[in-house]
Design a protein around this motif. Structure first.
Motif, mmCIF file in Angstrom:
data_model
loop_
_atom_site.group_PDB
_atom_site.id
_atom_site.type_symbol
_atom_site.label_atom_id
_atom_site.label_comp_id
_atom_site.label_asym_id
_atom_site.label_seq_id
_atom_site.Cartn_x
_atom_site.Cartn_y
_atom_site.Cartn_z
ATOM 1 N N MET A 1 0.834 -1.182 0.000
ATOM 2 C CA MET A 1 0.000 0.000 0.000
ATOM 3 C C MET A 1 0.874 1.238 0.000
ATOM 4 N N LYS A 2 0.370 2.249 -0.652
ATOM 5 C CA LYS A 2 1.097 3.519 -0.704
ATOM 6 C C LYS A 2 0.761 4.346 0.531
ATOM 7 N N PRO A 3 1.666 5.237 0.913
ATOM 8 C CA PRO A 3 1.440 6.016 2.135
ATOM 9 C C PRO A 3 0.137 6.832 2.130
ATOM 10 N N ILE A 4 -0.249 7.365 0.988
ATOM 11 C CA ILE A 4 -1.467 8.173 0.928
ATOM 12 C C ILE A 4 -2.707 7.335 1.231
ATOM 13 N N GLN A 5 -2.644 6.052 0.945
ATOM 14 C CA GLN A 5 -3.784 5.188 1.223
ATOM 15 C C GLN A 5 -4.016 5.048 2.728
ATOM 16 N N PHE A 6 -2.947 5.103 3.513
ATOM 17 C CA PHE A 6 -3.083 5.031 4.969
ATOM 18 C C PHE A 6 -3.769 6.278 5.529
ATOM 19 N N ILE A 7 -3.764 7.365 4.778
ATOM 20 C CA ILE A 7 -4.448 8.592 5.186
ATOM 21 C C ILE A 7 -5.869 8.628 4.634
ATOM 22 N N LEU A 8 -6.024 8.283 3.356
ATOM 23 C CA LEU A 8 -7.322 8.407 2.700
ATOM 24 C C LEU A 8 -8.363 7.406 3.202
ATOM 25 N N ILE A 9 -7.963 6.183 3.442
ATOM 26 C CA ILE A 9 -8.937 5.161 3.860
ATOM 27 C C ILE A 9 -9.584 5.517 5.204
ATOM 28 N N PRO A 10 -8.810 5.814 6.258
ATOM 29 C CA PRO A 10 -9.477 6.208 7.513
ATOM 30 C C PRO A 10 -10.262 7.512 7.378
ATOM 31 N N ALA A 11 -9.746 8.459 6.579
ATOM 32 C CA ALA A 11 -10.455 9.733 6.404
ATOM 33 C C ALA A 11 -11.814 9.514 5.744
ATOM 34 N N LEU A 12 -11.868 8.685 4.721
ATOM 35 C CA LEU A 12 -13.149 8.410 4.062
ATOM 36 C C LEU A 12 -14.114 7.686 4.990
ATOM 37 N N ILE A 13 -13.607 6.759 5.768
ATOM 38 C CA ILE A 13 -14.466 6.036 6.709
ATOM 39 C C ILE A 13 -15.028 6.992 7.761
ATOM 40 N N ILE A 14 -14.192 7.884 8.272
ATOM 41 C CA ILE A 14 -14.660 8.853 9.273
ATOM 42 C C ILE A 14 -15.712 9.779 8.666
ATOM 43 N N VAL A 15 -15.469 10.271 7.460
ATOM 44 C CA VAL A 15 -16.436 11.158 6.801
ATOM 45 C C VAL A 15 -17.763 10.442 6.608
ATOM 46 N N MET A 16 -17.715 9.193 6.183
ATOM 47 C CA MET A 16 -18.960 8.437 5.992
ATOM 48 C C MET A 16 -19.674 8.214 7.323
ATOM 49 N N LEU A 17 -18.938 7.899 8.373
ATOM 50 C CA LEU A 17 -19.559 7.664 9.672
ATOM 51 C C LEU A 17 -20.154 8.937 10.272
ATOM 52 N N VAL A 18 -19.607 10.083 9.925
ATOM 53 C CA VAL A 18 -20.116 11.347 10.453
ATOM 54 C C VAL A 18 -21.308 11.854 9.643
ATOM 55 N N PHE A 19 -21.209 11.825 8.308
ATOM 56 C CA PHE A 19 -22.213 12.494 7.492
ATOM 57 C C PHE A 19 -23.404 11.639 7.095
ATOM 58 N N VAL A 20 -23.235 10.344 6.944
ATOM 59 C CA VAL A 20 -24.378 9.503 6.547
ATOM 60 C C VAL A 20 -25.484 9.531 7.603
#
Length: 74
Positions: A1-20
């Motif tokens: 995995m690339k380093p940016i994926q370690f940032i983007l995956i948790p960020a997307l999960i947090i955004v989905m858990l907050v906004f949905v």
């Protein structure tokens, strides 16, 4: 995995858990936001897939597909 994926995956999960859950009135919007989040997660995990999908629909690059969909979403 690339380093940016370690940032983007948790960020997307947090955004989905907050906004949905905040879209309590509209189940359709909740479903669209959840589906969009899942698609984005898939594209982050497998970036080459966005190019495959873009070529299938007649767009040259995957990043262009994501940009077009983002503009439509806004």
């Amino acid at each position: 995995m690339k380093p940016i994926q370690f940032i983007l995956i948790p960020a997307l999960i947090i955004v989905m858990l907050v906004f949905v859950p905040r879209l309590k009135r509209s189940g359709v919007l909740q479903a669209l936001l959840a589906a969009g989040g899942v698609v984005l997660l898939v594209f982050v995990i497998a970036p080459g897939l966005s190019t495959v999908v873009a070529n299938f629909v007649g767009i040259g690059r995957g990043v262009d597909l994501i940009l077009y969909l983002g503009v439509l979403g806004l």
